[in-house]
Design an enzyme around this catalytic site. Structure first.
Site, PDB file in Angstrom:
ATOM      1  N   TYR A 151       0.864  -1.184   0.000  1.00 13.69           N
ATOM      2  CA  TYR A 151       0.000   0.000   0.000  1.00 13.69           C
ATOM      3  C   TYR A 151       0.900   1.233   0.000  1.00 13.69           C
ATOM      4  CZ  TYR A 151      -3.296   3.550   1.733  1.00 13.69           C
ATOM      5  OH  TYR A 151      -4.068   4.683   1.891  1.00 13.69           O
ATOM      6  N   ASP A 246       9.340   2.765  -0.690  1.00 20.79           N
ATOM      7  CA  ASP A 246       8.351   3.413   0.164  1.00 20.79           C
ATOM      8  C   ASP A 246       8.629   2.987   1.604  1.00 20.79           C
ATOM      9  OD1 ASP A 246       6.234   4.401   1.551  1.00 20.79           O
ATOM     10  OD2 ASP A 246       4.690   3.660   0.180  1.00 20.79           O
ATOM     11  N   LYS A 274       5.047   8.978   9.001  1.00 16.86           N
ATOM     12  CA  LYS A 274       4.978   8.390  10.346  1.00 16.86           C
ATOM     13  C   LYS A 274       6.100   8.834  11.279  1.00 16.86           C
ATOM     14  CE  LYS A 274       2.207   4.704   8.428  1.00 16.86           C
ATOM     15  NZ  LYS A 274       0.867   4.451   8.876  1.00 16.86           N
TER      16      LYS A 274
END
Ligand code: PMP
Length: 446
Positions: A151, A246, A274
């Site tokens: 994702y 990513d 994050k």
């Protein structure tokens, strides 16, 4: 209006949920929060400290969801809190050049060799979207290859899945995405090099980028073989595509330099989110200076943001990264998480949940309650997870919630351990997992 936090029923989770359903789609601001994967009413949280989180009904839980990853030092870490308070005292949004982002950027650049330059944005989605725009501009090509089970945020071009026939026939994975945009993306399987080679033979020359989560952690935890990651990097270079890692979850989380550091794979571009914002809204994309120099106003790739490099977020990120660099907690977190995962896994086996396992890496873990029977290795692709996992996870989650452990409310979200999780808390989760798993096994059998 009822005040959230008093323990009156009209301010409890049930009452708030009834109100939320009337004003938010599905009751929430991000889908997993709605508990659809586990059933029941979401707990409304209104406070947190260290390893714990409190709901408006007056219950406290050990938090293993940890806001889905940013809080590597736990909730309200005192150093992060101090930095944020100081930043707030000065002002919270300038829309100008400011020193906070510069300090954070230099701090990263000086420690992560493949980040020669970077740009701050506000979310992981934005970071990925922008990195791919740069890749298209740099290569003059338009297609991108991603892997099923990874994702990368909710940008149109990556919310796609492989079609039923050929892997190159991609279709939207969400309503509202045009088939033309979906067709720009190819979807390959993780851990399947021959398939990747076949795809690249036909389409390699069309690719601007290959993007991969080097530690896929959005369909459970699908730890990849290092050889596979290196092969993906080689193949990207071989066909003239850029390699985008990513590291929104793994960056600064599994090592300061993320999976790139652990695996030795060097990206052309890397995306962060994050941990880099210490729990405040931040994303970043970085990499080779020649690529970043394509971004406006230095170059022709437009990308901007009103709240980009927000000073409060920058202060939280810098406090977090400074602390990580000064006293790296990675070995300790990995050891504690390995012990936890091992103990939970034993419990799942003792309960008779055959095929169950608890993959873990660094401070991430994932209780997989049903892998394909007879598999000896770790799950590496979405289809290595048996359908029973979903069925078993809901009662497992609720059993643990009732005993004071807040796991992610979805069978496919990973668990996070922070430095604030004392060994006794981890031991308590392991002990309770054994009991809960045994009950789940009995109930589902009976
Ligand atoms: N990439 C990865 C690997 C992610 O895990 C996520 C979010 N979980 C994103 C991108 C998107 O980040 P955000 O939710 O901040 O937009």
């Amino acid at each position: 209006m009822p005040v959230a936090g008093s323990m009156h029923p009209e301010a409890g989770s049930e009452a708030l949920w009834a109100r939320a359903l009337k004003v938010f789609p599905g009751g929430v601001n991000s889908p997993v929060r709605a508990f659809r994967g586990v059933g029941g009413t979401p707990r409304f949280m209104h406070g947190a400290e260290g390893a714990t989180i409190r709901d408006v009904d007056g219950r406290t839980y050990t938090d293993f969801c940890m806001a889905f990853g940013p809080l590597i030092f736990g909730h309200r870490d005192p150093d992060v809190l101090r930095a944020v308070q100081e930043a707030l005292e000065r002002g919270w949004s300038y829309g100008t050049a400011e020193p906070g982002s510069l300090e954070l950027a230099e701090f990263i650049r000086d420690r992560v060799p493949w980040v020669e330059k970077l740009r701050f944005v506000t979310s992981g989605t934005e970071a990925v979207m922008s990195a791919l725009r740069v890749a298209r501009a740099a290569t003059g090509r338009s297609r991108v290859l991603k892997f099923a089970g990874c994702y990368h945020g909710h940008l149109d071009s990556l919310l796609v899945q492989a079609g039923s026939g050929l892997a190159e026939q991609t279709r939207p994975d969400s309503a509202g995405i045009s088939a033309a945009v979906a067709a720009e993306t190819l979807v390959a399987d993780l851990d399947d090099l021959p398939q990747l080679d076949r795809l690249l033979e036909r389409h390699g020359r069309e690719l601007a980028a290959i993007i991969v989560e080097p530690l896929p952690a959005n369909h459970g935890l699908l730890i990849q073989r290092n050889e596979f990651l290196h092969a993906v990097a080689d193949r990207a270079r071989g066909c003239g595509a850029l390699l985008v890692l990513d590291e929104v979850i793994s960056g600064f989380r599994v090592a300061f330099g993320g999976m790139a550091e652990l695996s030795g794979v060097r990206p052309d571009l890397v995306t962060y989110g994050k941990v880099i914002g210490g729990g405040f809204p931040v994303g970043a994309y970085g990499g080779r200076a020649d690529l970043l120099d394509l971004v406006a106003p230095a170059g022709p790739v437009y990308q901007a943001g009103t709240l980009s490099a927000n000073p409060v977020s920058m202060a939280a990120g810098l406090a977090t990264l400074r602390k990580l660099a000064a006293s790296p907690p990675y070995a300790m977190l990995a050891a504690r998480t390995a012990e936890l995962a091992g103990a939970v896994e034993q419990g799942l086996h003792a309960a008779g949940l055959r095929g169950a396992c608890v993959p873990h890496l660094g401070s991430l873990f994932w209780p997989l309650l049903a892998g394909p029977l007879g598999r000896e290795t770790l799950p590496r692709r979405p289809d290595h997870c048996a359908p029973e996992h979903r069925i078993r996870y809901a009662p497992f989650f609720h059993g643990l919630l009732a005993r004071g452990h807040y796991l992610a409310p979805s069978p496919f979200e990973v668990g996070f351990v922070s430095t604030a999780h004392e060994p006794e808390r981890l031991a308590a989760l392991a002990t309770d997992s054994v009991e809960v798993a045994a009950r789940v096994a009995r109930e589902l059998a009976g």
